[in-house]
Structures are given as structure tokens and as C-alpha cells.
Motif scaffolding. Structure first.
Motif, mmCIF file in Angstrom:
data_model
loop_
_atom_site.group_PDB
_atom_site.id
_atom_site.type_symbol
_atom_site.label_atom_id
_atom_site.label_comp_id
_atom_site.label_asym_id
_atom_site.label_seq_id
_atom_site.Cartn_x
_atom_site.Cartn_y
_atom_site.Cartn_z
ATOM 1 N N GLU A 31 0.831 -1.209 0.000
ATOM 2 C CA GLU A 31 0.000 0.000 0.000
ATOM 3 C C GLU A 31 0.867 1.261 0.000
ATOM 4 O OE1 GLU A 31 -3.544 2.129 2.651
ATOM 5 O OE2 GLU A 31 -2.614 0.246 3.314
ATOM 6 N N LEU A 32 1.983 1.219 0.717
ATOM 7 C CA LEU A 32 2.899 2.355 0.750
ATOM 8 C C LEU A 32 3.446 2.652 -0.647
ATOM 9 C CD1 LEU A 32 4.636 4.465 2.208
ATOM 10 C CD2 LEU A 32 6.293 2.625 2.676
ATOM 11 N N GLU A 33 3.881 1.599 -1.333
ATOM 12 C CA GLU A 33 4.419 1.790 -2.676
ATOM 13 C C GLU A 33 3.352 2.312 -3.625
ATOM 14 O OE1 GLU A 33 7.541 1.656 -3.643
ATOM 15 O OE2 GLU A 33 8.033 1.298 -1.530
ATOM 16 N N THR A 34 2.111 1.832 -3.450
ATOM 17 C CA THR A 34 1.019 2.286 -4.328
ATOM 18 C C THR A 34 0.733 3.764 -4.121
ATOM 19 O OG1 THR A 34 0.028 0.073 -4.293
ATOM 20 C CG2 THR A 34 -1.393 1.897 -4.962
ATOM 21 N N GLN A 35 0.563 4.165 -2.853
ATOM 22 C CA GLN A 35 0.271 5.571 -2.572
ATOM 23 C C GLN A 35 1.459 6.469 -2.915
ATOM 24 O OE1 GLN A 35 -2.660 6.662 -1.834
ATOM 25 N NE2 GLN A 35 -3.567 4.616 -1.570
ATOM 26 N N HIS A 36 2.635 5.988 -2.642
ATOM 27 C CA HIS A 36 3.825 6.760 -2.999
ATOM 28 C C HIS A 36 3.911 6.957 -4.509
ATOM 29 C CE1 HIS A 36 8.143 6.914 -4.176
ATOM 30 N NE2 HIS A 36 8.165 7.853 -3.241
ATOM 31 N N GLY A 37 3.554 5.916 -5.268
ATOM 32 C CA GLY A 37 3.586 6.023 -6.724
ATOM 33 C C GLY A 37 2.599 7.054 -7.245
ATOM 34 N N LYS A 38 1.397 7.075 -6.651
ATOM 35 C CA LYS A 38 0.393 8.049 -7.086
ATOM 36 C C LYS A 38 0.846 9.483 -6.799
ATOM 37 C CE LYS A 38 -3.630 5.013 -6.513
ATOM 38 N NZ LYS A 38 -4.910 4.805 -5.790
ATOM 39 N N CYS A 39 1.307 9.708 -5.591
ATOM 40 C CA CYS A 39 1.755 11.050 -5.218
ATOM 41 C C CYS A 39 2.950 11.476 -6.074
ATOM 42 C CB CYS A 39 2.131 11.094 -3.745
ATOM 43 S SG CYS A 39 0.756 10.752 -2.620
ATOM 44 N N VAL A 57 -1.513 23.725 -6.157
ATOM 45 C CA VAL A 57 -0.442 22.715 -6.112
ATOM 46 C C VAL A 57 -0.635 21.838 -4.864
ATOM 47 C CG1 VAL A 57 2.032 22.324 -5.968
ATOM 48 C CG2 VAL A 57 1.135 24.218 -7.328
ATOM 49 N N SER A 58 -0.507 20.545 -5.035
ATOM 50 C CA SER A 58 -0.662 19.586 -3.919
ATOM 51 C C SER A 58 0.703 19.162 -3.390
ATOM 52 C CB SER A 58 -1.438 18.344 -4.372
ATOM 53 O OG SER A 58 -2.743 18.684 -4.802
ATOM 54 N N ASN A 59 0.854 19.295 -2.082
ATOM 55 C CA ASN A 59 2.025 18.747 -1.398
ATOM 56 C C ASN A 59 1.568 17.535 -0.583
ATOM 57 O OD1 ASN A 59 3.911 20.628 -2.321
ATOM 58 N ND2 ASN A 59 3.278 22.109 -0.753
ATOM 59 N N TYR A 60 2.285 16.450 -0.696
ATOM 60 C CA TYR A 60 1.882 15.188 -0.050
ATOM 61 C C TYR A 60 2.768 14.899 1.156
ATOM 62 C CZ TYR A 60 -0.577 14.537 -4.450
ATOM 63 O OH TYR A 60 -1.383 14.705 -5.531
ATOM 64 N N GLU A 61 2.141 14.462 2.217
ATOM 65 C CA GLU A 61 2.858 14.023 3.412
ATOM 66 C C GLU A 61 2.409 12.604 3.749
ATOM 67 O OE1 GLU A 61 3.494 15.224 8.138
ATOM 68 O OE2 GLU A 61 2.379 16.542 6.790
ATOM 69 N N VAL A 62 3.311 11.699 3.609
ATOM 70 C CA VAL A 62 2.990 10.280 3.838
ATOM 71 C C VAL A 62 3.360 9.922 5.277
ATOM 72 C CG1 VAL A 62 3.385 7.911 3.094
ATOM 73 C CG2 VAL A 62 3.423 9.782 1.417
ATOM 74 N N ASN A 63 2.370 9.479 6.035
ATOM 75 C CA ASN A 63 2.582 9.083 7.432
ATOM 76 C C ASN A 63 2.096 7.652 7.654
ATOM 77 O OD1 ASN A 63 3.584 11.628 8.390
ATOM 78 N ND2 ASN A 63 1.490 12.424 8.197
ATOM 79 N N LEU A 64 2.567 7.070 8.737
ATOM 80 C CA LEU A 64 2.164 5.712 9.114
ATOM 81 C C LEU A 64 1.319 5.775 10.367
ATOM 82 C CD1 LEU A 64 2.254 2.592 8.963
ATOM 83 C CD2 LEU A 64 4.394 2.694 10.265
ATOM 84 N N GLN A 65 0.140 5.194 10.308
ATOM 85 C CA GLN A 65 -0.734 5.085 11.477
ATOM 86 C C GLN A 65 -0.966 3.595 11.740
ATOM 87 O OE1 GLN A 65 -4.489 7.094 11.164
ATOM 88 N NE2 GLN A 65 -5.136 6.545 13.229
#
Length: 321
Positions: free
Chosen positions: A176-184, A246-254
Motif C-alpha cells: 500500500e505504501l508503494e502504491t500511494q507513494h507512486g500516485k503522489c 499545487v498539492s504537497n503530499y505528506e505520507v505518514n504511518l498510522q
């Protein structure tokens, strides 16, 4: 040698000779010559003699033949109290006992007595009970070891299942991390590529303007300035439109609440509970009649040897009619 048996009479006389027989009454060994003498004397000719090899089988068995109170040889037997006594015991403790008899008479047919049979039955049954008890406790110990191993296996299986589950959750989460990271990353890359393309276009227009300034005629510079200016305006307008939102993405782990609870609240894998069940093991009782020492034919009594004994007094009330 520790099992060497010497002749008692010869040793008393200062001669050490090996015994061939053992007198169970005198409790001493006898050589061949002393056996002959022993059998020739009236007071000892009826004594029971056994071989020294037979004596070695029973010499470790402690049988008291001497009175503890008077240090005299036990010669009498009291049937009332079921006890062997010496001559000194009778006046002090057994004067009123009417069934005191010689010990050798009481011991007649001892090998065929019910007391011996009861003792043998008691020992047999007691040993059977003990064997059952030993088997029961050995089985209980084996069951306890089995329970211990079962719990160890359960702990190991649980740990393996937890690790397998964590591996699966880790794989799923990383996917899931790789998928969301790829989209962003794709969204950010698109805008970055557009900006870089606009940069290249503007640099090209700047280069063209510089060249026109250096080498073109006034008419070419006049017309070129206006044409390039329109192109620059259009490019700038496109850039402004692209950066307006412009979208800035912040990927966090919950982490899952259950995982957090496992780490923060669960302090052990499980609890060991011991259930103590109280039970009573069976023990078969044997009938032991210690007072009955032999099978004897009761003595025939006549009027001459019957003695009267007062058992109870009572009063009779006379009625007058």
C-alpha cells in the motif's frame, strides 16, 4: 570375611572354627563336632538347626528374643495381651492372665498359622496397592510432562502464527505504501515536468530575443519582440494556471489500534494456570488378625478344669402377691 560364621562354643573356648550349622534357639553357630554334642544333650537335642547358608538369608532380619524390660530371654506368651514375655514380666504385668503359656508351645505350627497367612496376604496386597500407587503417580508425572510439552508447543505455534501474520501485514502495508507513494510521485512529477518544459521554452525564447537583438533588423526586431512577447505571455499564463492549486503530499504511518495495544498493553503472551485436583487414591485393606497366631484344636474341657468367673452382679426385686 564379613559373612564368616564361627562356631560359638569353640570361640568361647578360644578356638576359631567355621560353623556348619546355626542353632535358631541358642542363636549361635556350631561346627560339625559341636552339632553332634548339641544333639546329644537332652536340653538342646530338640533345638532347630539350619545351615549357615540358610542363616545368612535371615541374619539381617531383626527379631528380639530378649525382654527389653528385664533383659531376660522371652520364654512365655500371653494370649490375652498377644505379647511374648519373660519370667520377670509375669508377676508385674501378667499375674491375672489365665492364658500365659510356654512360648515354644504357642509357636507350634507357626508356619501354618493364620497370623502368618494374614501377614503374607497383607504384604501381598500392600505391595499390589503400592504398585498401583506407583503406576498412578508415574502416570500423573508423565501427564504433567506431557502438559508442559503441549504448552511449549502451543507457545511456539502461537509465536509462529503471530510472526506469519506480522509478515503478511508488513507485506500488505508496504504494498500500500508503494502504491500511494507512486500516485503522489506521479502527480508531483507531472507538474515538475511541465515547469521544466516551460523553463526550456522560456530559455529558448530568451535566446531568440538575444539573437534578434544582436543580428536582426529593426523591423525584424520590432515584429519579433511582439511575437515572442505573446508566446512568453502564453507560457507564463500556463505556468500560473499550473501552480494555482499545487498539492504537497505528506505520507505518514498510522499503526492499527490492535497493534498498538499489543505493544503497549499486552505485557505477556499468556498466563499459566495450575488447577489442583485433590483425589484419594484407592488402597485395598487386608484383614490382619494379630491376636490369632495359629490354627489350634481347642482343648477338651471337663468339669474338673472349668473355672467360674464373676461377670456381672444384678439385683432381683421380690414381688409380694
Amino acid at each position: 570375611m564379613s559373612d564368616l560364621i564361627l562356631c560359638g562354643p569353640c570361640s568361647y573356648a578360644g578356638n576359631n572354627r567355621n560353623a556348619e550349622k546355626w542353632c535358631t534357639v541358642c542363636e549361635e553357630g556350631l561346627c560339625t563336632d559341636c552339632v553332634t554334642v548339641h544333639k546329644s544333650i537332652k536340653t538342646t537335642r530338640n533345638h532347630r538347626l539350619i545351615s549357615t547358608d540358610e542363616f545368612r538369608q535371615i541374619k539381617h532380619i531383626s527379631i528380639h528374643l530378649t525382654c527389653k524390660d528385664h533383659d531376660k530371654r522371652l520364654e512365655l506368651y500371653c494370649k490375652t495381651h498377644d505379647v511374648a514375655v519373660c519370667l520377670g514380666c509375669v508377676p508385674s504385668h501378667h499375674r491375672a492372665c489365665s492364658d500365659v503359656m510356654p512360648l515354644d508351645k504357642a509357636a507350634e505350627n507357626a508356619k501354618r498359622s493364620t497370623a502368618l497367612a494374614d501377614l503374607e496376604d497383607t504384604l501381598t496386597i500392600a505391595l499390589q496397592n503400592l504398585q498401583q500407587l506407583i503406576n498412578d503417580r508415574a502416570s500423573a508425572l508423565e501427564n504433567l510432562d506431557g502438559q508442559n510439552q503441549t504448552i511449549k508447543n502451543a507457545v511456539n505455534d502461537t509465536r509462529a502464527k503471530i510472526m506469519k501474520k506480522l509478515d503478511d501485514l508488513e507485506e500488505k502495508l508496504l504494498f500500500e505504501l508503494e502504491t500511494q507513494h507512486g500516485k503522489c510521485k506521479s502527480e508531483l512529477s507531472k507538474l515538475l515536468n511541465r515547469l521544466k518544459n516551460s523553463e526550456r521554452n522560456l530559455n529558448s525564447l530568451k535566446e531568440q530575443t538575444s539573437q534578434l537583438k544582436s543580428f536582426a533588423s529593426d523591423i525584424q526586431l520590432f515584429l519579433g519582440t511582439r511575437q515572442i512577447n505573446k508566446t512568453v505571455f502564453k507560457e507564463v499564463k500556463s505556468v500560473k494556471a499550473g501552480i494555482k492549486s499545487v498539492s504537497n503530499y505528506e505520507v505518514n504511518l498510522q499503526l492499527h489500534t490492535s497493534i498498538m495495544a499489543l505493544m503497549n498493553q499486552v505485557d505477556q503472551l499468556g498466563n499459566i494456570h495450575v488447577k489442583k485436583n485433590i483425589t484419594s487414591l484407592p488402597f485395598k485393606e487386608a484383614k490382619v488378625d494379630q491376636a490369632q497366631i495359629q490354627l489350634r484344636v481347642p482343648e477338651m474341657r471337663t468339669i474338673k478344669n472349668i473355672r467360674l468367673k464373676l461377670k456381672k452382679r444384678f439385683k432381683v426385686n421380690k414381688k409380694i402377691f
